[in-house]
Design an enzyme around this catalytic site. Sequence first.
Site, PDB file in Angstrom:
ATOM      1  N   ASP A 138       0.782  -1.239   0.000  1.00  0.00           N
ATOM      2  CA  ASP A 138       0.000   0.000   0.000  1.00  0.00           C
ATOM      3  C   ASP A 138       0.811   1.285   0.000  1.00  0.00           C
ATOM      4  N   CYS A 147     -20.561  -1.102 -11.211  1.00  0.00           N
ATOM      5  CA  CYS A 147     -19.847  -0.278 -10.214  1.00  0.00           C
ATOM      6  C   CYS A 147     -20.049   1.209 -10.498  1.00  0.00           C
ATOM      7  N   CYS A 192     -14.795  10.451  -3.832  1.00  0.00           N
ATOM      8  CA  CYS A 192     -14.938   9.065  -3.338  1.00  0.00           C
ATOM      9  C   CYS A 192     -15.156   9.052  -1.820  1.00  0.00           C
ATOM     10  N   CYS A 208     -18.699  -0.122  -4.745  1.00  0.00           N
ATOM     11  CA  CYS A 208     -18.273  -0.582  -6.078  1.00  0.00           C
ATOM     12  C   CYS A 208     -17.658  -1.976  -6.016  1.00  0.00           C
ATOM     13  N   CYS A 264     -19.918  -5.997  -7.677  1.00  0.00           N
ATOM     14  CA  CYS A 264     -19.169  -6.630  -8.770  1.00  0.00           C
ATOM     15  C   CYS A 264     -19.549  -8.110  -8.903  1.00  0.00           C
TER      16      CYS A 264
HETATM   17  C1  B12 Z   1      -4.518   6.411  -3.315  1.00  0.00           C
HETATM   18  C2  B12 Z   1      -5.289   5.144  -3.022  1.00  0.00           C
HETATM   19  C3  B12 Z   1      -6.663   5.257  -2.790  1.00  0.00           C
HETATM   20  C4  B12 Z   1      -7.436   6.546  -3.065  1.00  0.00           C
HETATM   21  C5  B12 Z   1      -7.622   6.697  -4.602  1.00  0.00           C
HETATM   22  C6  B12 Z   1      -8.219   5.453  -5.256  1.00  0.00           C
HETATM   23  C7  B12 Z   1      -7.935   5.314  -6.727  1.00  0.00           C
HETATM   24  N1  B12 Z   1      -8.824   4.645  -7.418  1.00  0.00           N
HETATM   25  O1  B12 Z   1      -6.907   5.781  -7.196  1.00  0.00           O
HETATM   26  C8  B12 Z   1      -8.738   6.304  -2.249  1.00  0.00           C
HETATM   27  C9  B12 Z   1      -8.560   6.882  -0.852  1.00  0.00           C
HETATM   28  C10 B12 Z   1     -10.014   6.889  -2.848  1.00  0.00           C
HETATM   29  C11 B12 Z   1      -8.740   4.779  -2.163  1.00  0.00           C
HETATM   30  C12 B12 Z   1      -9.892   4.040  -1.973  1.00  0.00           C
HETATM   31  C13 B12 Z   1      -9.911   2.654  -1.876  1.00  0.00           C
HETATM   32  N2  B12 Z   1      -8.836   1.844  -1.765  1.00  0.00           N
HETATM   33 CO1  B12 Z   1      -6.995   2.458  -2.047  1.00  0.00          CO
HETATM   34  N3  B12 Z   1      -5.205   2.815  -2.538  1.00  0.00           N
HETATM   35  C14 B12 Z   1      -4.632   3.894  -2.959  1.00  0.00           C
HETATM   36  C15 B12 Z   1      -3.157   3.610  -3.322  1.00  0.00           C
HETATM   37  C16 B12 Z   1      -2.261   4.080  -2.171  1.00  0.00           C
HETATM   38  C17 B12 Z   1      -2.690   4.245  -4.629  1.00  0.00           C
HETATM   39  C18 B12 Z   1      -3.659   4.017  -5.819  1.00  0.00           C
HETATM   40  C19 B12 Z   1      -3.228   4.782  -7.030  1.00  0.00           C
HETATM   41  O2  B12 Z   1      -2.077   4.705  -7.442  1.00  0.00           O
HETATM   42  N4  B12 Z   1      -4.134   5.568  -7.591  1.00  0.00           N
HETATM   43  C20 B12 Z   1      -3.842   6.335  -8.757  1.00  0.00           C
HETATM   44  C21 B12 Z   1      -4.772   5.885  -9.868  1.00  0.00           C
HETATM   45  C22 B12 Z   1      -4.523   6.720 -11.117  1.00  0.00           C
HETATM   46  O3  B12 Z   1      -4.415   4.549 -10.113  1.00  0.00           O
HETATM   47  P1  B12 Z   1      -5.491   3.357 -10.138  1.00  0.00           P
HETATM   48  O4  B12 Z   1      -6.735   3.805  -9.505  1.00  0.00           O
HETATM   49  O5  B12 Z   1      -4.836   2.148  -9.583  1.00  0.00           O
HETATM   50  O6  B12 Z   1      -5.751   3.270 -11.678  1.00  0.00           O
HETATM   51  C23 B12 Z   1      -4.900   2.622 -12.583  1.00  0.00           C
HETATM   52  C24 B12 Z   1      -5.748   1.853 -13.597  1.00  0.00           C
HETATM   53  O7  B12 Z   1      -7.115   2.059 -13.421  1.00  0.00           O
HETATM   54  C25 B12 Z   1      -5.180   2.277 -14.916  1.00  0.00           C
HETATM   55  N5  B12 Z   1      -6.050   2.668 -15.949  1.00  0.00           N
HETATM   56  C26 B12 Z   1      -6.352   3.925 -16.242  1.00  0.00           C
HETATM   57  N6  B12 Z   1      -7.039   3.962 -17.372  1.00  0.00           N
HETATM   58  C27 B12 Z   1      -7.211   2.717 -17.812  1.00  0.00           C
HETATM   59  C28 B12 Z   1      -7.863   2.213 -18.930  1.00  0.00           C
HETATM   60  C29 B12 Z   1      -7.906   0.828 -19.131  1.00  0.00           C
HETATM   61  C30 B12 Z   1      -8.598   0.318 -20.340  1.00  0.00           C
HETATM   62  C31 B12 Z   1      -7.303  -0.029 -18.180  1.00  0.00           C
HETATM   63  C32 B12 Z   1      -7.363  -1.499 -18.352  1.00  0.00           C
HETATM   64  C33 B12 Z   1      -6.644   0.511 -17.057  1.00  0.00           C
HETATM   65  C34 B12 Z   1      -6.598   1.885 -16.909  1.00  0.00           C
HETATM   66  O8  B12 Z   1      -4.282   3.362 -14.718  1.00  0.00           O
HETATM   67  C35 B12 Z   1      -4.179   3.714 -13.374  1.00  0.00           C
HETATM   68  C36 B12 Z   1      -2.719   3.895 -13.020  1.00  0.00           C
HETATM   69  O9  B12 Z   1      -2.048   2.681 -12.893  1.00  0.00           O
HETATM   70  C37 B12 Z   1      -3.173   2.039  -3.461  1.00  0.00           C
HETATM   71  C38 B12 Z   1      -1.876   1.336  -3.092  1.00  0.00           C
HETATM   72  C39 B12 Z   1      -0.803   1.519  -4.147  1.00  0.00           C
HETATM   73  N7  B12 Z   1       0.364   1.909  -3.740  1.00  0.00           N
HETATM   74  O10 B12 Z   1      -1.058   1.293  -5.329  1.00  0.00           O
HETATM   75  C40 B12 Z   1      -4.363   1.643  -2.539  1.00  0.00           C
HETATM   76  C41 B12 Z   1      -5.240   0.463  -2.990  1.00  0.00           C
HETATM   77  C42 B12 Z   1      -5.537   0.685  -4.449  1.00  0.00           C
HETATM   78  N8  B12 Z   1      -6.466   0.662  -2.219  1.00  0.00           N
HETATM   79  C43 B12 Z   1      -7.060  -0.429  -1.867  1.00  0.00           C
HETATM   80  C44 B12 Z   1      -8.357  -0.503  -1.284  1.00  0.00           C
HETATM   81  C45 B12 Z   1      -8.740  -1.806  -0.631  1.00  0.00           C
HETATM   82  C46 B12 Z   1      -9.231   0.587  -1.365  1.00  0.00           C
HETATM   83  C47 B12 Z   1     -10.750   0.606  -1.070  1.00  0.00           C
HETATM   84  C48 B12 Z   1     -11.458  -0.669  -1.525  1.00  0.00           C
HETATM   85  C49 B12 Z   1     -10.963   0.829   0.455  1.00  0.00           C
HETATM   86  C50 B12 Z   1     -12.406   0.991   0.872  1.00  0.00           C
HETATM   87  N9  B12 Z   1     -13.223  -0.064   0.879  1.00  0.00           N
HETATM   88  O11 B12 Z   1     -12.815   2.058   1.294  1.00  0.00           O
HETATM   89  C51 B12 Z   1     -11.205   1.867  -1.854  1.00  0.00           C
HETATM   90  C52 B12 Z   1     -11.616   1.535  -3.305  1.00  0.00           C
HETATM   91  C53 B12 Z   1     -11.992   2.737  -4.100  1.00  0.00           C
HETATM   92  C54 B12 Z   1     -11.703   2.584  -5.598  1.00  0.00           C
HETATM   93  N10 B12 Z   1     -12.738   2.409  -6.396  1.00  0.00           N
HETATM   94  O12 B12 Z   1     -10.528   2.618  -5.996  1.00  0.00           O
HETATM   95  C55 B12 Z   1      -6.273  -1.644  -2.319  1.00  0.00           C
HETATM   96  C56 B12 Z   1      -6.999  -2.243  -3.529  1.00  0.00           C
HETATM   97  C57 B12 Z   1      -6.871  -3.740  -3.662  1.00  0.00           C
HETATM   98  C58 B12 Z   1      -7.491  -4.212  -4.960  1.00  0.00           C
HETATM   99  N11 B12 Z   1      -7.850  -5.472  -4.994  1.00  0.00           N
HETATM  100  O13 B12 Z   1      -7.642  -3.463  -5.888  1.00  0.00           O
HETATM  101  C59 B12 Z   1      -4.849  -1.018  -2.650  1.00  0.00           C
HETATM  102  C60 B12 Z   1      -4.111  -1.676  -3.806  1.00  0.00           C
HETATM  103  C61 B12 Z   1      -4.013  -1.147  -1.356  1.00  0.00           C
HETATM  104  C62 B12 Z   1      -3.482  -2.564  -1.150  1.00  0.00           C
HETATM  105  N12 B12 Z   1      -2.175  -2.738  -1.080  1.00  0.00           N
HETATM  106  O14 B12 Z   1      -4.214  -3.531  -1.062  1.00  0.00           O
HETATM  107  N13 B12 Z   1      -7.496   4.269  -2.352  1.00  0.00           N
HETATM  108  S1  SF4 Z   2     -17.188  -6.494 -13.630  1.00  0.00           S
HETATM  109 FE1  SF4 Z   2     -16.960  -5.452 -11.638  1.00  0.00          FE
HETATM  110  S2  SF4 Z   2     -15.343  -3.908 -11.971  1.00  0.00           S
HETATM  111 FE2  SF4 Z   2     -16.033  -4.607 -14.003  1.00  0.00          FE
HETATM  112  S3  SF4 Z   2     -17.599  -3.117 -14.586  1.00  0.00           S
HETATM  113 FE3  SF4 Z   2     -18.680  -4.819 -13.582  1.00  0.00          FE
HETATM  114  S4  SF4 Z   2     -18.831  -4.217 -11.407  1.00  0.00           S
HETATM  115 FE4  SF4 Z   2     -17.293  -2.897 -12.379  1.00  0.00          FE
HETATM  116  S1  SF4 Z   3     -18.551   3.234  -4.829  1.00  0.00           S
HETATM  117 FE1  SF4 Z   3     -16.319   3.046  -5.010  1.00  0.00          FE
HETATM  118  S2  SF4 Z   3     -15.655   4.895  -6.105  1.00  0.00           S
HETATM  119 FE2  SF4 Z   3     -17.757   5.249  -5.370  1.00  0.00          FE
HETATM  120  S3  SF4 Z   3     -17.553   6.287  -3.414  1.00  0.00           S
HETATM  121 FE3  SF4 Z   3     -17.659   4.094  -2.970  1.00  0.00          FE
HETATM  122  S4  SF4 Z   3     -15.508   3.368  -2.943  1.00  0.00           S
HETATM  123 FE4  SF4 Z   3     -15.527   5.399  -3.920  1.00  0.00          FE
END
Ligand code: B12
Ligand code: SF4
Ligand code: SF4
Length: 337
Positions: free
Chosen positions: A123, A183, A203, A233, A237
């Site tokens: 994380d 979601c 969020c 979300c 799923c």
């Molecule tokens: C900052 C952060 C948050 C922030 C921002 C979330 C976000 N979506 O970015 C907040 C506080 C909102 C948050 C919430 C949650 N988080 Co959080 N968070 C993080 C953290 C520290 C960084 C994530 C990050 O880099 N975000 C930046 C965005 C840009 O990256 P991304 O969302 O991963 O998106 C990538 C892809 O979607 C991709 N992408 C973009 N466009 C496209 C297009 C296509 C076609 C495809 C395929 C991909 C793609 O590009 C992005 C960059 O890599 C990680 C740990 C880590 N170091 O990675 C944990 C982490 C993601 N969190 C985690 C968890 C559990 C949660 C929550 C479920 C907690 C909760 N129940 O309240 C929620 C889920 C919300 C959600 N829908 O994401 C887990 C997720 C585990 C998993 N199975 O995914 C992580 C991995 C921590 C861990 N080590 O387990 N989180």
């Molecule tokens: S399969 Fe899960 S993550 Fe993919 S669009 Fe449906 S609810 Fe969202």
């Molecule tokens: S449904 Fe997912 S993206 Fe929306 S507020 Fe809840 S954790 Fe954040």
Amino acid sequence: MTPAESIKQLAREAGFDDCRIAAAAEARHAGEFREWIADGCHGEMAWMERTPERRCDPREVLAGCKSVVCLALNYYPGSSAGDGYRIARYAWNEDYHDIIEKMLRRMDEGMQALGGTQRFYVDTGPVLERDHATSAGLGWNGKSTVQIHRQLGTWTFLAELLTTLELPADAPFGDHCGKCTRCIDACPTKAITAPHRVDARRCISYLTIEHKGPIPEEFREAIGDRLYGCDECLEVCPWNRFAQVSRESRFHAREAVFEKKPREFLALTDEEFRALFAKSPIKRIKRARFLRNVCVVLGNTGTAEDLPALKIAAEDADPLIAEHAGWAVGRILGRLA
Ligand code: B12
Ligand code: SF4
Ligand code: SF4
């Protein structure tokens, strides 16, 4: 056994549910990450802006890094807990960071014996964890951005060891969301602004955990009964149909917390708060932010019975608690009228 087989064996022995390997390379969606930061979607999480070149490429974090060992741990604690409020499942009991770090340390020792030098993270490291998990084929990043594991669904923590060992990469699994948009449709605050993009500032997980000040009024009603974090979300799923309850009992619901009614949290002193949430991720947000969240929940769900406790909170010395309690009183009185 090959080194890769030994590492997967080490992962099983340490207690992980899955382990797959990606080649060390720039994260596959580094470009989207940079855009997300440029658009300010990270809100107050200023640490996300620092050293983007490191966060986007593990070779910038560990000199000579050749592979990323990606790990998943199932934390699913069950379907419901709590009466009158919801807490995100990852926070139902002990903090995963402490539990997983010990597991990673054990793996690091085993990998040192194989000749590797490692950096390990869960994380908090400068790593785009979900991108590497996708490359390694643990699962894929769903439209919610949550990494969906092929067997376990959404309820997994991710962790990884960056290593100098050159290991054969596993194949990615591909994207299996298809036409589903559950979601996106279910998100209470419309925080999933496009497939694969979450605006953290909207969020509920960010607003109730990371965000320090008052919760913007425009989101308070949509927060509903969510006291800490949000699972919406994840819950909707369809890939969770195979979810199984975690083997780790330290992730199962803590009775002392869930037997309480929301208004009972308002009476907690600082010391009682720290004792109730010892070793829990909730302790990190401290009493004032937690009570702020309690007031939002009561403003949305409370009844006349909650008014005495809220009126006391409205006089709290901490303006964060007092303002949210006053808001909740106003909302309940509005409903009673
Ligand atoms: C900052 C952060 C948050 C922030 C921002 C979330 C976000 N979506 O970015 C907040 C506080 C909102 C948050 C919430 C949650 N988080 Co959080 N968070 C993080 C953290 C520290 C960084 C994530 C990050 O880099 N975000 C930046 C965005 C840009 O990256 P991304 O969302 O991963 O998106 C990538 C892809 O979607 C991709 N992408 C973009 N466009 C496209 C297009 C296509 C076609 C495809 C395929 C991909 C793609 O590009 C992005 C960059 O890599 C990680 C740990 C880590 N170091 O990675 C944990 C982490 C993601 N969190 C985690 C968890 C559990 C949660 C929550 C479920 C907690 C909760 N129940 O309240 C929620 C889920 C919300 C959600 N829908 O994401 C887990 C997720 C585990 C998993 N199975 O995914 C992580 C991995 C921590 C861990 N080590 O387990 N989180
Ligand atoms: S399969 Fe899960 S993550 Fe993919 S669009 Fe449906 S609810 Fe969202
Ligand atoms: S449904 Fe997912 S993206 Fe929306 S507020 Fe809840 S954790 Fe954040």
